[in-house]
Write an enzyme that holds these catalytic residues in place. Sequence first.
Site, PDB file in Angstrom:
ATOM      1  NE  ARG A 194      -2.403   1.108   3.590  1.00 10.69           N
ATOM      2  CZ  ARG A 194      -3.127   0.947   4.707  1.00 10.69           C
ATOM      3  NH1 ARG A 194      -4.423   0.748   4.621  1.00 10.69           N
ATOM      4  NH2 ARG A 194      -2.549   0.975   5.893  1.00 10.69           N
ATOM      5  CE  LYS A 211      -2.342   4.480   6.872  1.00 10.79           C
ATOM      6  NZ  LYS A 211      -3.774   4.500   7.249  1.00 10.79           N
TER       7      LYS A 211
END
Length: 280
Positions: free
Chosen positions: A51, A145
């Site tokens: 991620r 993120k």
Amino acid sequence: MRIVWLNGEFMPEDEAKVSIFDRALTFGQGVYEVSPVIDGKFRNWPHHAARLERSMDACRIADDTDWPAVMAGLIERNGLNEGRIYLQVTGGVPANRDFLAPLDRVPATRFAFTQVAPVIDAPAAKTGLRVMLYPDGRWALRSAKTTQLLYAVLAKEAARDAGFDDAWLVEDGVITEATSANAHIIDARGVLVSHPVDRAVLPGVTRINVLEIARAMGLQVEERPFTPEELFAAREAFISSAGALAMPVVEVDGRPIGNAGPGTVTSELRSRYITLLKAS
């Protein structure tokens, strides 16, 4: 004194300095990850690493830090047994402030730090969370993120001011996610419903594992948006995140969810996820 890591060096936290011209500060061009630490080891890193790479690609940040070595060093130097490690990567410090980053990219700013916190025996795992619904006004690229967390901060503070533990965000009549976690329900049919991974929500690492565990338990899983009405009619509700693991939600906007206590399915998901983390 806590030891942190900044741009290749371990140092006391009060010696760590970042330039006011860093692109994370001037433009919000920064991404981060958080890994749970259990029994003195960081857990589930492959998912977090994947991620992080996606987030950096989305935000045009390049970096090849050996993060496992950094995290192991921080755990050892701080004697951390249980808690979290946060790491952050930014667009770096150019010679001048400009919306356009230099064509010859400046080195990324990189830092990481530990935080002592109960992960397995968190009090809310036994009592459940009380949350409220809040309009989702965040930017469109939520799947990365990033450190653009102002709206999440405002929502959390509004929840605290109203006497709740957190807020679940609502957009176009459906729940997107919590302020810093993915949101799920066990609906009236006993089906686990979770918003699909798209630009409206963060692709949670814990979410990946929790849904895999649910399917292994024989639960039907539907990855789709759900409405506040479905939430209020649900048997159970819970959040998932690296820091909270799977955490029950027992009340929303003052209305009880299910039996107003941590649900049996949520508790089993949490227990199995903890077992998975300890084995990773």
